[in-house]
Design a protein around this motif. Sequence first.
Motif, PDB file in Angstrom:
ATOM      1  N   ASP A  92       0.707  -1.233  -0.210  1.00  0.00           N
ATOM      2  CA  ASP A  92       0.059   0.099   0.063  1.00  0.00           C
ATOM      3  C   ASP A  92       0.902   1.335   0.029  1.00  0.00           C
ATOM      4  O   ASP A  92       0.537   2.025  -0.832  1.00  0.00           O
ATOM      5  CB  ASP A  92      -1.135   0.112   1.179  1.00  0.00           C
ATOM      6  N   ARG A  93       2.099   1.141   0.486  1.00  0.00           N
ATOM      7  CA  ARG A  93       2.768   2.321   0.954  1.00  0.00           C
ATOM      8  C   ARG A  93       3.411   2.779  -0.478  1.00  0.00           C
ATOM      9  O   ARG A  93       3.757   3.775  -0.770  1.00  0.00           O
ATOM     10  CB  ARG A  93       3.829   2.110   1.950  1.00  0.00           C
ATOM     11  N   THR A  96       0.749   4.026  -2.871  1.00  0.00           N
ATOM     12  CA  THR A  96       0.181   5.547  -2.385  1.00  0.00           C
ATOM     13  C   THR A  96       1.294   6.589  -2.456  1.00  0.00           C
ATOM     14  O   THR A  96       1.095   7.783  -2.430  1.00  0.00           O
ATOM     15  CB  THR A  96      -0.257   5.344  -0.941  1.00  0.00           C
ATOM     16  N   LYS A 102      -1.660   6.747  -7.056  1.00  0.00           N
ATOM     17  CA  LYS A 102      -2.266   6.792  -5.772  1.00  0.00           C
ATOM     18  C   LYS A 102      -3.765   7.096  -5.651  1.00  0.00           C
ATOM     19  O   LYS A 102      -4.500   6.618  -4.995  1.00  0.00           O
ATOM     20  CB  LYS A 102      -1.249   7.682  -4.812  1.00  0.00           C
ATOM     21  N   TYR A 105      -5.420   3.972  -7.051  1.00  0.00           N
ATOM     22  CA  TYR A 105      -5.362   2.659  -6.051  1.00  0.00           C
ATOM     23  C   TYR A 105      -6.207   3.062  -4.747  1.00  0.00           C
ATOM     24  O   TYR A 105      -7.064   2.266  -4.298  1.00  0.00           O
ATOM     25  CB  TYR A 105      -3.830   2.805  -5.755  1.00  0.00           C
ATOM     26  N   ASN A 106      -6.129   4.280  -4.113  1.00  0.00           N
ATOM     27  CA  ASN A 106      -6.815   4.562  -2.841  1.00  0.00           C
ATOM     28  C   ASN A 106      -8.348   4.801  -3.127  1.00  0.00           C
ATOM     29  O   ASN A 106      -8.967   4.160  -2.051  1.00  0.00           O
ATOM     30  CB  ASN A 106      -6.443   5.977  -2.551  1.00  0.00           C
TER      31      ASN A 106
END
Length: 208
Positions: A92-93, A96, A102, A105-106
Amino acid sequence: MPIKKYLITGLLVWLPLAITVWVILWMVGILDGIFGGVLSGFEALLPVAALPMIDKLRAIHGLGVILVVLALLLTGALVSNVAGRWLVRQWDRLFTNIPIVKSIYNSVKKVSDTLFSSNGNAFRTALLIQYPRAGSWTIAFQTGTPSGEVQKHLNGEFVSVYVPTTPNPTSGFFLMLPRADVIELDMSVDEALTYVISMGSVAPQPTH
């Protein structure tokens, strides 16, 4: 006329099965195509002696579905422990911190977490609401409650609802309505979806 009646009756029997089989074959074809593309990418990395095996794998229909299911099961098992959750956080990091990516994806992650989380309430309650005008009623599904800045501008208790279109429920409208204006229905989500897709011709059976 009996012949017309028999034809319609036969159509009603076979049509759901035919559409179900067609959708399954369509999904299998898509996954097999993706799997075939992955195999084509590996061909350049493998020795010539392994190419006949690649062709045999590509010829197996439905193998893409089996591999996707196995990959999902394996992923679910891996992320169920501490090490797996740490890897997911790193994943995830990474995404993002990539511009443009990001945002997509978010957004997708938040929606999927809301819809598929066992602790969420999205699409677990069927509602009856007045839409698109007062006096006109339709089926909707509760997706949650307004939050953040939106909630600050709303006076009273509101619920977030999704109003599906007919006969394709994958498109629809998002509304925020006062809780007092919605009626919770004593029917399952599957029954409510069937009622919507059939345009009201297949009514849920009363529970009492």
